[in-house]
Design an enzyme around this catalytic site. Structure first.
Site, PDB file in Angstrom:
ATOM      1  N   GLN A  48      13.772  88.220  13.479  1.00  0.00           N
ATOM      2  CA  GLN A  48      13.628  87.937  12.378  1.00  0.00           C
ATOM      3  C   GLN A  48      13.365  87.067  10.735  1.00  0.00           C
ATOM      4  OE1 GLN A  48      12.095  86.089  16.627  1.00  0.00           O
ATOM      5  NE2 GLN A  48      13.008  84.184  15.624  1.00  0.00           N
ATOM      6  N   HIS A 142      11.810  93.333  20.795  1.00  0.00           N
ATOM      7  CA  HIS A 142      11.658  92.003  20.774  1.00  0.00           C
ATOM      8  C   HIS A 142      13.149  91.239  20.249  1.00  0.00           C
ATOM      9  CE1 HIS A 142       9.749  88.053  19.923  1.00  0.00           C
ATOM     10  NE2 HIS A 142      10.664  87.708  19.480  1.00  0.00           N
ATOM     11  N   ASN A 186       9.861  92.118  24.714  1.00  0.00           N
ATOM     12  CA  ASN A 186       9.939  90.845  24.510  1.00  0.00           C
ATOM     13  C   ASN A 186      10.472  90.038  25.088  1.00  0.00           C
ATOM     14  OD1 ASN A 186       8.463  88.068  22.625  1.00  0.00           O
ATOM     15  ND2 ASN A 186      10.687  88.098  22.667  1.00  0.00           N
ATOM     16  N   GLU A 187      10.276  89.089  26.282  1.00  0.00           N
ATOM     17  CA  GLU A 187      10.923  88.341  26.740  1.00  0.00           C
ATOM     18  C   GLU A 187      11.470  88.736  27.419  1.00  0.00           C
ATOM     19  OE1 GLU A 187      11.073  85.011  24.843  1.00  0.00           O
ATOM     20  OE2 GLU A 187       9.411  84.172  24.763  1.00  0.00           O
TER      21      GLU A 187
HETATM   22  C1  BGC Z   1      10.824  84.440  20.973  1.00  0.00           C
HETATM   23  C2  BGC Z   1      11.110  84.185  19.411  1.00  0.00           C
HETATM   24  C3  BGC Z   1      11.885  82.866  19.367  1.00  0.00           C
HETATM   25  C4  BGC Z   1      10.825  82.127  19.557  1.00  0.00           C
HETATM   26  C5  BGC Z   1      11.251  79.899  19.464  1.00  0.00           C
HETATM   27  C6  BGC Z   1      10.273  82.670  22.343  1.00  0.00           C
HETATM   28  O1  BGC Z   1      11.551  82.839  23.109  1.00  0.00           O
HETATM   29  O2  BGC Z   1      10.321  85.152  21.339  1.00  0.00           O
HETATM   30  O3  BGC Z   1      11.464  85.305  19.128  1.00  0.00           O
HETATM   31  O4  BGC Z   1      12.134  82.634  17.568  1.00  0.00           O
HETATM   32  O5  BGC Z   1      10.565  81.985  21.558  1.00  0.00           O
HETATM   33  O6  BGC Z   1      12.532  79.847  20.310  1.00  0.00           O
END
Ligand code: BGC
Length: 440
Positions: A48, A142, A186-187
């Protein structure tokens, strides 16, 4: 760009009327204090902010005809070259930690071929954090993936966990001694979460997940790779199982190199609340969070990432009528932080870090209010004994918000994408001063 001087930051913060003295705290102020060694920071993700991550699945998808990305990521914030000034700016603002991620596609540009030069790049970033007394929280993956990995099926490939574990081992060998807290993924619950999620802007009656899956066949054809899959497109359950295995093997690989390095992961968690009728809350929790909350029990910590609430019926309902919405269509709901840390802590029993929280808005005064209310809630949870060790805001800078491009502004610092000039917003100075005081 010159980093903002302390005097200038104080001026900004006192203009916003929030700065107290930095000397001894009075009794009233002490009661507003956070625990000792609490981590305060901002987060970014390599894809990002770095720019020109041309060797990834996402770069490929951005440039396809009819791409589901609003615009290409391009140079992003050129954080790849400007990390030193960005890290020093974060420290000058008063923070004591930085969460960022490795770009796997740079480190392993071809399967089994590792670049020392790129590993050194991330080593310099970690060293810059230490130089500025920032504890680095390092996410190994990520969302974005090496192109070769996605071409072979991404997380749905039966070998994905081993491939990821090898990357984790190499990266930890090279970087582990400088890492404060490591995160495997990440997530990783996103593939499941998207099935419940409904955002304005998706074609009628479709969840975001259905919209992504609908384009899978086309993408595979366009990139001439019948197995192509990543976190966003692919069979949700297979991807989820691949990610669970990757987390387990990745963590074991990290620990085999550096057993004392704290390892966890970052979970996307909405503040789920039952709809008055026909609520499927328990089903959602079992489907999306349960396997990951179980995995977290074997971790040194869990990072929770929350932005708003969801009222759960058969699917998540749209935000209540009249609710204030953020740029990404979410309800302005800062209490999500308090509710989510209480839930995650109760379910896992491990220390919790808030590793992402924030809102997308052009109006920074709304961000200020959001963060202040989120922190008040977090403090209530901590005062009740919930073991929370840090608050890391999303995001340090306005950046590439995936399919939505550069429009949503999550940053505490604005970025001029042409000149790469950073401009500190009041929210950054305000949160930085809370961090410096370690108190509200
Ligand atoms: C993610 C980020 C994203 C943020 C805002 C999260 O789901 O880890 O990469 O930019 O939320 O949407």
């Amino acid at each position: 760009m010159k980093t903002m001087r302390r005097r200038e930051m104080l001026r900004l913060a006192s203009a916003a009327g929030i700065v107290g003295g930095f000397g001894k705290l009075s009794f009233a102020e002490k009661s507003k204090s956070f625990p000792d060694k609490f981590l305060w920071g901002c987060a970014t993700a390599s894809y990002q902010v770095e720019g020109n991550n041309t060797n990834t699945d996402l770069w490929l998808m951005e440039h396809l005809p009819g791409s589901m990305f609003k615009e290409p990521s391009g140079d992003a914030c050129d954080h790849y070259h400007l990390y030193a000034q960005d890290i020093s700016m974060l420290a000058d603002l008063g923070f004591n930690s930085y969460r960022f991620s490795l770009e796997w596609s740079r480190i392993e540009p071809e399967e089994g071929f590792f670049s020392n030069a790129e590993l050194e790049h991330y080593r310099r970033m970690l060293a810059a954090c230490h130089e500025h007394h920032l504890t680095p929280l390092l996410t190994y993956s990520h969302f974005s993936l090496p192109r070769w990995f996605a071409m072979k099926g991404g997380w749905a490939n039966a070998k994905s966990a081993d491939l990821f574990a090898r990357f984790c081992e190499k990266a930890t060998q090279h970087l582990g001694d400088l890492v404060g807290y490591a995160s495997t993924l990440n997530e990783p619950d996103v593939p499941q979460l998207l099935k419940w999620f409904d955002l304005p802007g998706t074609p009628a009656g479709m969840t975001i997940d259905q919209m992504f899956q609908a384009s899978l066949a086309q993408v595979r054809k366009q990139v001439n790779a019948p197995e192509f899959a990543n976190l966003f497109v692919g069979d949700g359950k297979t991807v989820r199982d691949g990610l669970l295995a990757a987390h387990t093997k990745g963590m074991a690989a990290m620990k085999s190199v550096r057993s004392e390095m704290p390892v966890g992961f970052n979970l996307a968690m909405s503040d789920d609340q039952p709809a008055p009728e026909d609520s499927h809350l328990a089903e959602k929790r079992a489907d999306v969070y349960a396997p990951w909350l179980d995995a977290a029990k074997h971790c040194d910590y869990l990072g929770v990432q929350t932005y708003s609430r969801s009222i759960v019926a058969k699917k998540d309902l749209p935000p209540p009528k009249g609710a204030e919405l953020t740029q990404t269509g979410m309800e302005f709901y800062p209490d999500c932080v308090e509710h989510v840390v209480r839930y995650a802590s109760k379910e896992t029993g491990v220390p919790i870090f808030v590793t992402e929280n924030g809102i997308a808005t052009e109006d920074d005064s709304r961000r200020v209010e959001y963060v202040q209310r989120a922190l008040a809630g977090l403090k209530r949870a901590i005062d009740d004994g919930v073991d929370v060790r840090g608050y890391i805001a999303w995001s340090l800078m306005d950046n590439f918000e995936w399919m939505s491009g550069y429009e949503p502004k999550f940053g505490m610092v604005a970025v001029d994408l042409k000149t790469q000039k950073r401009t500190i917003k009041p929210s950054a100075a305000i949160l930085g001063n809370i961090a410096r005081r370690n108190a509200l």
